[in-house]
Design a protein around this motif. Sequence first.
Motif, short mmCIF file in Angstrom:
data_model
loop_
_atom_site.label_atom_id
_atom_site.label_comp_id
_atom_site.label_asym_id
_atom_site.label_seq_id
_atom_site.Cartn_x
_atom_site.Cartn_y
_atom_site.Cartn_z
N UNK A 124 7.61 8.09 -3.17
CA UNK A 124 8.09 6.83 -3.73
C UNK A 124 6.97 5.81 -3.95
N UNK A 125 5.90 5.89 -3.14
CA UNK A 125 4.80 4.94 -3.26
C UNK A 125 3.59 5.52 -3.98
N UNK A 178 11.98 0.08 9.69
CA UNK A 178 12.58 0.01 8.34
C UNK A 178 12.31 -1.31 7.62
N UNK A 179 12.41 -2.41 8.34
CA UNK A 179 12.17 -3.72 7.73
C UNK A 179 10.69 -3.89 7.39
N UNK A 180 9.81 -3.37 8.24
CA UNK A 180 8.37 -3.46 7.95
C UNK A 180 8.00 -2.66 6.71
N UNK A 181 8.59 -1.48 6.56
CA UNK A 181 8.30 -0.65 5.39
C UNK A 181 8.77 -1.31 4.10
N UNK A 182 9.89 -2.03 4.18
CA UNK A 182 10.38 -2.73 3.00
C UNK A 182 9.56 -3.97 2.69
N UNK A 184 6.03 -4.75 3.47
CA UNK A 184 4.71 -4.49 2.89
C UNK A 184 4.06 -3.33 3.62
N UNK A 185 3.03 -2.78 3.01
CA UNK A 185 2.28 -1.70 3.65
C UNK A 185 1.59 -2.16 4.92
N UNK A 186 1.05 -3.37 4.88
CA UNK A 186 0.36 -3.89 6.06
C UNK A 186 1.32 -4.12 7.22
N UNK A 187 2.53 -4.55 6.93
CA UNK A 187 3.53 -4.72 7.99
C UNK A 187 3.89 -3.38 8.61
N UNK A 188 4.00 -2.33 7.77
CA UNK A 188 4.29 -1.00 8.28
C UNK A 188 3.17 -0.50 9.18
N UNK A 189 1.92 -0.68 8.74
CA UNK A 189 0.79 -0.25 9.56
C UNK A 189 0.74 -1.01 10.88
N UNK A 249 20.44 7.12 5.16
CA UNK A 249 19.31 6.56 4.43
C UNK A 249 17.99 6.96 5.05
N UNK A 250 16.91 6.61 4.38
CA UNK A 250 15.58 7.03 4.80
C UNK A 250 15.23 6.57 6.20
#
Length: 516
Positions: A124-125, A178-182, A184-189, A249-250
Amino acid sequence: MTSPATLQYLSPTSTFRKPNSFNRQFVFNLKLPSNCKLASNNHNCFKSFTANSVVRTEFLNRSNSFWRIRASSSDDAKSVREERFVEFITSERVKVVAMLALSLALCNADRVVMSVAIVPLSLSHGWRQSFAGVVQSSFLWGYLISPIAGGTLVDYYGGKLVMAWGVALWSMTTLLTPWAAEASLWALLAVRMLLGIAEGVALPCMNNMIARWFPPTERSRAVGLAMAGFQLGSAIGLTLSPILMSQGGLFGPFVIFGLSGLLWVLVWVSATSSTPERSRQISIHELRYIQNKGQIHTGVEGKSKTSKGIPPFRRLLSKLPTWSIIVANAMHSWGFFVILSWMPIYFKTIYHVDLRQAAWFSAIPWSMMALTGYFAGVLSDMMIQRGISVTLTRKVMQSVGFFGPGFALIGLTTAPSPSIASAWLTLAVGLKAFSHCGFLVNLQEIAPQYSGVLHGLSNTAGTFAAIIGTVGAGFFVELVGSFKGFLLLTAFMYFSAAVFWNVFSTGQRVNFDDST
């Protein structure tokens, strides 16, 4: 108990004969010559021997030239019968290790969800394989930070408290993924990094609790039980994640596993104790069994003391047995995270197996690892109970745990089908579990008072290796164009680490408090 009797001093080693009426415990007055001094008036400061039985001594008070002493013989320990299997599996200490196993299962499930989610996220990215490795390794950036500090906290505060905070924190970060992935990438990391920080305390806490609750002759199987939960966490995460994603969901599995962790914390805090002596549920028989078994095999040492000062890092790192554990942990982590992170992609790329099947094929080996880990623990304890030295036992276990996976990975590179590949992978991961009865138990044996910080040091080295392996596998595949070459490299590293372990490891306690 008999009335106090005066015993004659026989030699400077404080060896004296017990009264004929002595049964399990007695109080006596020991008269020493005027030119004889006792080194200390602390509890258990010297040993005496009656026949071949160790007597624990406790100084009560001193009056003139007499020391009034209470002593209890290891004859009392022998009077405590061996537990039957049913008593063992229903004991309070097994309940503790079962809770540890469950926490480690959640620990691993939380981290492996990303191994499954990374495939649809990459699609998806538009991430390349090398960047997918960076995303997965972000967990290890945090895991790199916490083990030494976490191990020191475990030595200071004990495993129960630190484990409770660790599980609570990593469960919250799992829920936030899940919220971090939605966002931004930096939030997910950042969230994945925070997950690594929290999970860095899990294994030091496990080791600390097992050392407090299990006598030396049962620690290998206790570690086997706890680590079985760790491996089943991989199987659960890899198997359930695709199902939960298809239904919710994912990010469905992140929510389920996160909530499960918070529920675990409530049970852990309310139903377990940090030591057997503080437990309200433990029976008197089990308490005596743990204490007496520990006294027989550790002499006057009994319980390892809790370190309150700054750990002697320089002296810890000056001993080769420390480096044997560090090298073993590094190789163990390299192999573990490479297999954990890349096997779903490996099956999809090499054998064109879809995601659901890839997760299933990857989960089978971790289930086998849980079984073989417990078997290795029982075998290790039996070897020690039958008189085989602890050093030789640890070297045998670690040799199986490294040479076995090395040869199996070579076999994996020749597999013509996904079924045969899964069989080789199952053999590699299953034999890998024997190393839990090598370096992982050895931490308590060479440095009981510094086991937490030593575990942290070795885990830090292991995390470095895991980051290099996880990220390096992606770049290696891009440059060379083959997973098989990387598996052969990993097999060679297994062989080298096994040789290093067999040359420099020991099962004896190492003196880290002497600066010489």
